[in-house]
Design an enzyme around this catalytic site. Structure first.
Site, PDB file in Angstrom:
ATOM      1  N   SER A  57      -8.172  27.033  14.695  1.00 11.75           N
ATOM      2  CA  SER A  57      -8.852  27.581  13.524  1.00 11.75           C
ATOM      3  C   SER A  57      -8.256  26.985  12.252  1.00 11.75           C
ATOM      4  O   SER A  57      -8.827  27.119  11.168  1.00 11.75           O
ATOM      5  CB  SER A  57      -8.746  29.108  13.493  1.00 11.75           C
ATOM      6  OG  SER A  57      -7.409  29.521  13.668  1.00 11.75           O
ATOM      7  N   ASP A  82      -2.168  25.680  19.907  1.00 11.84           N
ATOM      8  CA  ASP A  82      -3.524  25.576  20.461  1.00 11.84           C
ATOM      9  C   ASP A  82      -3.848  24.121  20.789  1.00 11.84           C
ATOM     10  O   ASP A  82      -3.644  23.232  19.956  1.00 11.84           O
ATOM     11  CB  ASP A  82      -4.515  26.079  19.396  1.00 11.84           C
ATOM     12  CG  ASP A  82      -5.661  26.859  19.983  1.00 11.84           C
ATOM     13  OD1 ASP A  82      -5.735  26.993  21.221  1.00 11.84           O
ATOM     14  OD2 ASP A  82      -6.475  27.356  19.191  1.00 11.84           O
ATOM     15  N   GLU A 103     -12.194  36.502  23.676  1.00 14.62           N
ATOM     16  CA  GLU A 103     -12.828  36.469  22.352  1.00 14.62           C
ATOM     17  C   GLU A 103     -14.328  36.742  22.482  1.00 14.62           C
ATOM     18  O   GLU A 103     -15.014  36.164  23.347  1.00 14.62           O
ATOM     19  CB  GLU A 103     -12.618  35.089  21.705  1.00 14.62           C
ATOM     20  CG  GLU A 103     -13.310  34.994  20.340  1.00 14.62           C
ATOM     21  CD  GLU A 103     -12.908  33.776  19.512  1.00 14.62           C
ATOM     22  OE1 GLU A 103     -12.018  33.012  19.949  1.00 14.62           O
ATOM     23  OE2 GLU A 103     -13.495  33.607  18.425  1.00 14.62           O
TER      24      GLU A 103
END
Ligand code: KIV
Length: 283
Positions: free
Chosen positions: A52, A90, A188
């Protein structure tokens, strides 16, 4: 886990199931050293250097735009804060989708930058990569449901696992990833009942984002919860502060002070010796 002063480790996280009496895990994203220090001081258990990064910090329209070198750069910045929390790096899109060998090499870049574990998106399709990374002694956190790297395949950012067959497939994905050795599973954008089912079916913690209250932990993107983003926030985000507004107001006040000449003041300036003053300014 808040009372523990030692560093948070993967084995500590792996056993943190609420049904065993553990407090819910707290994970939050951070992408640089100052925020890593601040969130660590708040006592979070895990700091996710999420991809993100692309949207929250680098201004890209999706997470597909960042590569492994971008991620390693920001994992390094977070790790230099030496947080007590476990740093999870990530793995970006295309860093683990080809050969397992490539996946291991890329995961190692995040570990060398300071991550204690890596996260990657996807279910059984990613098992070969997951197994290879784990066999290189790198702990893997799984990520299922609305996986943003699959935005084109999903046809947009949509809640996943609403249909029974899709929900059942997700439960099987979670079980397979845990059997392969993943130490936690991020869920998610899935219905709350599906998250409850996965949480009951696996022996490692689930960490939810838009997955309801029954997960073993929760994660949010820090720019969303502090209202620092420039994009509409999803329904599941709770805004805990309006830092964006505070920053704009502070900078506007600074700009006004500069323009009217009230900044810097005398006490914010360095002063020369009497001799220097006399020579340059006169008596
Ligand atoms: O990149 C990220 O921030 C994430 C979280 C939303 C789980 O993957």
């Amino acid at each position: 886990m808040a009372a523990v002063t030692d560093r948070v480790t993967v084995p500590m996280i792996r056993t943190s199931k609420r049904r065993e009496g553990h407090e819910p895990l707290v994970m939050i994203t951070a992408y640089d050293e100052p925020f890593a220090r601040l969130v660590d001081a708040a006592g979070v258990d895990l700091i996710l250097v999420g991809d993100s990064l692309a949207e929250a910090v680098l201004g890209y329209p999706s997470t597909l735009e960042v590569g492994i070198e971008d991620m390693a750069h920001h994992v390094g910045a977070v790790a230099r804060a030496q947080p007590r929390a476990l740093v999870v790096g990530d793995m970006p899109w295309m860093s683990y989708h080809t050969e397992p060998f490539e996946a291991v090499r890329n995961a190692a870049k995040l570990v060398r930058a300071g991550a204690g574990a890596v996260k990657l998106e996807g279910g059984v399709k990613r098992l070969a990569a997951v197994e290879a990374i784990i066999s290189a002694e790198i702990p893997v956190m799984a990520h299922l449901g609305l996986t943003p790297q699959s935005v084109h395949a999903m046809g947009g950012y949509r809640v996943q696992g609403r249909a029974v067959t899709a929900a059942e497939a997700l439960v099987e994905d979670a079980k397979a990833l845990v059997a392969a050795g993943c130490f936690a599973v991020v869920l998610e954008g899935v219905p709350d009942v599906l998250a409850t089912k996965v949480t009951a079916e696996i022996d490692v913690p689930t960490i939810g984002i838009g997955a309801g209250p029954s997960c073993d932990g929760q994660v949010l993107v820090i720019h969303d919860m502090l209202s620092m983003g420039n994009r509409p926030t999803p329904k599941f985000v709770r805004r805990y502060a309006n830092v964006g507004e505070i920053v704009t107001e502070a900078v506007a006040a600074y700009a006004a002070d500069v323009r009217i000449g009230s900044f810097p003041a005398d006490e914010e300036s360095y002063h020369g010796s009497a001799e220097l003053k006399e020579r340059f300014v006169g008596s």
